[in-house]
Design an enzyme around this catalytic site. Structure first.
Site, PDB file in Angstrom:
ATOM      1  N   ARG A 165       0.703  -0.926  -0.058  1.00 13.38           N
ATOM      2  CA  ARG A 165      -0.119   0.032   0.527  1.00 13.38           C
ATOM      3  C   ARG A 165       0.697   0.848  -0.102  1.00 13.38           C
ATOM      4  NH1 ARG A 165      -2.374  -3.646   2.630  1.00 13.38           N
ATOM      5  NH2 ARG A 165      -4.967  -3.967   3.004  1.00 13.38           N
ATOM      6  N   HIS A 179      -0.011   3.940   5.050  1.00 17.21           N
ATOM      7  CA  HIS A 179      -1.136   2.236   5.631  1.00 17.21           C
ATOM      8  C   HIS A 179      -0.701   0.796   5.148  1.00 17.21           C
ATOM      9  CE1 HIS A 179      -3.695   4.878   7.479  1.00 17.21           C
ATOM     10  NE2 HIS A 179      -3.461   5.803   6.551  1.00 17.21           N
ATOM     11  N   ASN A 188      -9.355   6.450  11.204  1.00 16.90           N
ATOM     12  CA  ASN A 188      -7.786   6.865  12.064  1.00 16.90           C
ATOM     13  C   ASN A 188      -8.173   6.717  13.341  1.00 16.90           C
ATOM     14  OD1 ASN A 188      -6.120   6.663   9.423  1.00 16.90           O
ATOM     15  ND2 ASN A 188      -6.313   8.686   9.488  1.00 16.90           N
ATOM     16  N   ARG A 245     -10.843  11.560  -1.317  1.00 19.50           N
ATOM     17  CA  ARG A 245     -10.572  10.128  -1.425  1.00 19.50           C
ATOM     18  C   ARG A 245     -11.088   9.373  -1.865  1.00 19.50           C
ATOM     19  NH1 ARG A 245     -11.016   8.946   4.898  1.00 19.50           N
ATOM     20  NH2 ARG A 245      -9.418   7.078   4.840  1.00 19.50           N
TER      21      ARG A 245
HETATM   22 FE1  HDD Z   1      -6.299   7.176   2.824  1.00 20.60          FE
HETATM   23  C1  HDD Z   1      -4.380   3.433   2.108  1.00 20.60           C
HETATM   24  C2  HDD Z   1      -7.265   6.154   6.122  1.00 20.60           C
HETATM   25  C3  HDD Z   1      -6.552  10.587   3.900  1.00 20.60           C
HETATM   26  C4  HDD Z   1      -5.519   8.288  -0.044  1.00 20.60           C
HETATM   27  N1  HDD Z   1      -6.361   5.683   4.323  1.00 20.60           N
HETATM   28  C5  HDD Z   1      -5.511   4.862   3.624  1.00 20.60           C
HETATM   29  C6  HDD Z   1      -6.087   3.789   5.280  1.00 20.60           C
HETATM   30  C7  HDD Z   1      -6.624   4.500   5.965  1.00 20.60           C
HETATM   31  C8  HDD Z   1      -6.919   5.708   5.502  1.00 20.60           C
HETATM   32  C9  HDD Z   1      -7.381   3.492   7.450  1.00 20.60           C
HETATM   33  C10 HDD Z   1      -5.407   2.030   5.202  1.00 20.60           C
HETATM   34  C11 HDD Z   1      -6.419   1.031   4.351  1.00 20.60           C
HETATM   35  C12 HDD Z   1      -6.187  -0.261   4.780  1.00 20.60           C
HETATM   36  O1  HDD Z   1      -5.688  -0.874   5.505  1.00 20.60           O
HETATM   37  O2  HDD Z   1      -5.912  -1.006   3.954  1.00 20.60           O
HETATM   38  N2  HDD Z   1      -6.820   8.230   4.154  1.00 20.60           N
HETATM   39  C13 HDD Z   1      -7.586   7.402   5.961  1.00 20.60           C
HETATM   40  C14 HDD Z   1      -7.465   8.970   6.275  1.00 20.60           C
HETATM   41  C15 HDD Z   1      -7.840  10.081   5.895  1.00 20.60           C
HETATM   42  C16 HDD Z   1      -7.123   9.588   4.549  1.00 20.60           C
HETATM   43  C17 HDD Z   1      -8.646   8.849   7.936  1.00 20.60           C
HETATM   44  C18 HDD Z   1      -8.560  11.167   6.055  1.00 20.60           C
HETATM   45  C19 HDD Z   1      -9.596  11.535   6.297  1.00 20.60           C
HETATM   46  N3  HDD Z   1      -6.103   8.766   1.687  1.00 20.60           N
HETATM   47  C20 HDD Z   1      -6.367  10.490   2.124  1.00 20.60           C
HETATM   48  C21 HDD Z   1      -6.559  10.836   1.042  1.00 20.60           C
HETATM   49  C22 HDD Z   1      -6.022  10.035   0.074  1.00 20.60           C
HETATM   50  C23 HDD Z   1      -5.798   8.763   0.245  1.00 20.60           C
HETATM   51  C24 HDD Z   1      -6.056  11.970   1.309  1.00 20.60           C
HETATM   52  C25 HDD Z   1      -6.559  10.545  -1.163  1.00 20.60           C
HETATM   53  C26 HDD Z   1      -6.568  12.050  -1.840  1.00 20.60           C
HETATM   54  N4  HDD Z   1      -5.233   6.331   1.279  1.00 20.60           N
HETATM   55  C27 HDD Z   1      -4.736   6.199   0.351  1.00 20.60           C
HETATM   56  C28 HDD Z   1      -4.656   5.682  -0.531  1.00 20.60           C
HETATM   57  C29 HDD Z   1      -4.828   4.079   0.388  1.00 20.60           C
HETATM   58  C30 HDD Z   1      -4.721   4.506   1.476  1.00 20.60           C
HETATM   59  C31 HDD Z   1      -3.615   6.067  -1.200  1.00 20.60           C
HETATM   60  C32 HDD Z   1      -3.185   3.356   0.387  1.00 20.60           C
HETATM   61  C33 HDD Z   1      -3.772   2.272  -0.114  1.00 20.60           C
HETATM   62  C34 HDD Z   1      -5.293   1.916   0.233  1.00 20.60           C
HETATM   63  O3  HDD Z   1      -6.271   3.069   0.062  1.00 20.60           O
HETATM   64  O4  HDD Z   1      -5.992   1.191  -0.132  1.00 20.60           O
HETATM   65  O5  HDD Z   1      -5.173   5.469  -1.529  1.00 20.60           O
END
Ligand code: HDD
Length: 733
Positions: free
Chosen positions: A90, A93, A166, A376
């Site tokens: 990932r 995370h 989170n 997101r």
């Molecule tokens: Fe995110 C993973 C939580 C903002 C893009 N995010 C990811 C995971 C968590 C969060 C818990 C792990 C999920 C798992 O266990 O597979 N992220 C948050 C929270 C945010 C947040 C609480 C703010 C409120 N995230 C955020 C933004 C973006 C992303 C603004 C992109 C514009 N997040 C991602 C991602 C991930 C990710 C790159 C990486 C792996 C996945 O999604 O599945 O798309």
């Protein structure tokens, strides 16, 4: 036809949920095999039985040596498969672990939503939660200072609902377009990929200074929240503002909350760093062990709800993810509970391949115009394409428990075989039509009125960045505030660019001038003399962990019972039995793991020896007491002394029973004169140290009011004796 199919699928899912196994676990059966049971033999992936899996096919001479043949299909397949075992981790995370569980609704929220999962109290919804750190790679340590992910996938009867949250209720940035910047700045620096899984470097703090909107969040990441004691002891927050729509089509704004029944607790920083080396899988194992032991972690599920009409009644924008909705203004309404009760069978196909999308909501739940959430909603599906491929929702862990039917087709690794001659809608057979709007289990978009001009901007309230950073800081207890000061001092000291120190200390003055000056002094930076945003002094409820309601519990707390030859068997047995009955995890630890002989009675085999696990891995330590041999063995053992001394330094409950136990305690923490010690038949608690004099130690006496057990239990439930820190006792050991 589709309607019937859907109905029978729903009925089936409902039946299974009510039955012995939940629908999600039942669904896994098709894909599950057990290598340790049955009479299977090794076959190739194409099913042919193999008789030799140790030698590559070769042309050999009389000495049985010679070149290997590329012809060998078994060897080639095995190596090919191995070469391609890894998938991209990932992008954030990457390190995490999770478990299966269930959601039970205790009170219907039908006044605000039509979602089946939030209105039907007879349902039990299967779920999976993945906890994670954010910045480290897959192999990094669990206890680093970082935000923890709290991602929940509810397998509802109307489709999968993901809350990708989170353990901290706010975020660094307000608009998703900044996400690559904040993550680039936080992860290892680009030139040398250092540091791993830490924010203690120039780029992270440079970013924080350049973005005043991040101020509130970085105060949370410098607090104890970023070094949780356990995944089981973290709050979970949906962070973003979502919406709930009821059966009358009325819309409310909502934030989602998970509150752990195990209490909200953290490690101390020194301990977190040491555990990073001693047991990098500390949180992963803690969750696994608790579930295996039947100590199922539970959380209350709650919602904060604001009617659409009240959107603008607050001095912050309720769509701004850098702001909380203070609970004294918008109380949390607890409507359900979740329990984690089953560990995955295999990490990769379940925990690694689970994939969440904030955009996955079910009927009755919708989005808001929160600009972070909007971005997101694009990003998560997109990232799954490169991580898992376009058919990622067919993977067993990601498949909904309700029927899936549509005209999406093909792509890499497609599993589903859809019969029929059409793959589009509308078609001459009316096959695979859209659901009826009147069907309450189908998703109907909320008819939100939107008008405006196309610009890149934010609302005025989004531009205020310090009020809630101050609110958070002011709402913490003195030890928690002191921890923030130490954390900031640690982080900045790891930045080698003095500009970063100086600017950040200026920024801290926007939160609290005293804090800024103390940090500046520690890191050797010019101390700010004035604040551009003097601290308003206001506080709110439920932000402090030490004052968090309902946190004082003891189930699943790990208590080390220190034994050595000559220990008191009666005391040991009494304490062990009593704590097991209370749901805690008493663990015998000795100088070695060979059975330890008590003064009289049967020997006990320790689960750990003093080198295999340090006191850092336990919540509390008790010196069981015994005869002179017990006292001499442990007093003269540097590791034993260090064990107790370190537990004291980490503010953990420490117990010492009888003359021998007290003597060892004095060897370990004797320099701390303020700690009062019991004498004769008395039991005394002082700075979280509970001592029982020689005559107070016998059998049932220990269980009475005012006895060692009851006193120690009260201290244990409080998690840590923070007054050791506030009174300066921990600096002396
Ligand atoms: Fe995110 C993973 C939580 C903002 C893009 N995010 C990811 C995971 C968590 C969060 C818990 C792990 C999920 C798992 O266990 O597979 N992220 C948050 C929270 C945010 C947040 C609480 C703010 C409120 N995230 C955020 C933004 C973006 C992303 C603004 C992109 C514009 N997040 C991602 C991602 C991930 C990710 C790159 C990486 C792996 C996945 O999604 O599945 O798309």
């Amino acid at each position: 036809m589709t309607g019937e199919l859907l109905k029978s699928g729903l009925e089936k899912a409902e039946m299974m949920v009510g039955g012995e196994q939940n629908a999600k676990l039942a669904q896994f059966k098709v894909n599950t095999k057990d290598v340790t049971s049955g009479n299977g033999v090794i076959t190739s992936d194409y099913g042919v039985k193999q008789v030799n899996t140790d030698d590559w096919l070769k042309v050999v001479n009389e000495n049985h040596t010679g070149p290997a043949l590329l012809e060998d299909p078994f060897a080639r397949e095995k190596i090919h498969r191995f070469d391609h075992e890894r998938i991209p981790e990932r992008v954030v995370h990457a390190r995490g672990s999770g478990a299966f569980g269930t959601f039970r609704l205790l009170e219907s929220a039908q006044d605000v939503t039509s979602a089946g999962i939030l209105t039907d109290t007879s349902r039990e919804t299967p779920l999976f939660i993945r906890f994670s750190t954010v910045l480290g790679s897959r192999g990094s340590a669990d206890t680093v200072r970082d935000v923890r992910g709290f991602a929940v996938k509810f397998y509802t009867q109307e489709g999968n609902w993901d809350i990708v949250g989170n353990n901290i209720p706010v975020f660094f940035i307000q608009d998703a377009i900044k996400f690559p910047d904040v993550i680039h700045a936080g992860k290892a620096e680009p030139h040398n990929e250092v540091p791993q899984a830490q924010t203690a470097h120039n780029n992270f703090w440079d970013f924080q200074f350049m973005h005043t909107e991040a101020t509130h969040m970085f105060m949370w990441t410098q607090s104890d929240r970023a070094i949780p004691r356990s995944f089981r002891m973290m709050q979970g927050f949906g962070v973003n503002t979502y919406t709930l729509i009821n059966s009358e089509g009325k819309r409310h704004f909502v934030k989602f909350h998970f509150v752990p029944e195990q209490g909200v607790h953290s490690l101390v920083w020194d301990e977190a760093q040491k555990i990073g080396g001693q047991d990098p899988d500390f949180h992963r194992k803690d969750l696994w062990d608790a579930i295996e032991a039947g100590a199922y972690p539970k959380w209350r599920f709650g919602i904060q709800v604001i009617p659409e009409a009240n959107e603008h009644e607050f001095d912050f924008d309720i769509l701004d993810a850098t702001k909380i909705w203070p609970e004294d203004l918008v109380p949390v309404r607890f409507i359900g509970e979740i329990e984690l009760n089953r560990n995955p069978d295999e990490f990769f196909p379940q925990t690694e391949q689970i994939a969440f999308c904030t955009s996955h909501v079910v009927p009755g739940i919708g989005f808001s115009d929160d600009p972070l959430l909007q971005g997101r909603n694009f990003s998560y599906f997109d990232t799954q394409l490169s991580r898992l491929g376009v058919n990622w929702q067919e993977l067993p862990i990601n498949r909904p428990i309700c029927p899936v039917l549509n005209h999406n087709r093909d792509g890499q690794s497609r599993h589903t075989i859809t019969k029929g001659t059409v793959n589009y809608w509308p078609n001459r057979f009316s096959a695979g039509p859209p659901a009826e709007k009147s069907d309450p289990t189908s998703y109907v978009d909320y008819p939100q009125k939107v008008e405006g001009i196309k610009v890149r901007t934010k609302s005025a309230k989004f531009k205020e960045h310090f009020n809630q950073a101050q609110l958070f800081y002011n709402s913490l207890s003195p030890p928690e505030q002191a921890h923030i000061q130490s954390a900031l001092s640690f982080e900045l000291s790891h930045c080698d660019d003095p500009t970063v120190h100086e600017r950040l200390c200026q920024r801290l003055a926007d939160i609290d001038l005293g804090l800024a000056q103390r940090v500046a002094q520690t890191v050797g930076s010019p101390a700010p003399q004035k604040s551009n945003h003097p601290n308003h002094g206001k506080k709110t409820i439920h932000l402090s962990q030490t004052e968090f309601p309902g946190s004082n519990t003891i189930p699943a707390r790990k208590i080390a019972l220190l034994i050595a030859n000559g220990f008191d068997s009666t005391v040991y047995q009494t304490i062990e039995k009593a704590y097991k009955a209370l749901g805690a995890l008493p663990t015998p630890v000795g100088p070695v793991r060979t059975p330890i002989q008590p003064a009289s009675g049967s020997a006990v085999q320790p689960i750990h020896h003093l080198e295999s696990a340090r006191s850092t891995l336990f919540d509390a330590v008790i010196l069981i007491g015994g005869n002179e041999s017990y006292q001499a063995t442990l007093s003269n053992n540097g590791r034993a002394v260090h064990w107790v001394r370190e537990a004291f330094g980490h503010c953990k409950p420490v117990g010492a029973i009888g003359g021998a136990g007290i003597a060892i305690l004095k060897t370990a923490v004797g320099t701390v004169q303020q700690v009062q010690i019991a004498q004769g038949s008395s039991v005394l608690e002082s700075f979280g140290v509970v001592t029982a004099g020689e005559q107070a130690t016998l059998g049932d006496e220990m269980m009475k009011q005012g006895s060692f057990m009851t006193t120690f239990t009260q201290v244990l439930a409080k998690h840590r004796a923070w007054n050791r820190e506030t009174e300066g006792l921990t600096t002396m050991v």
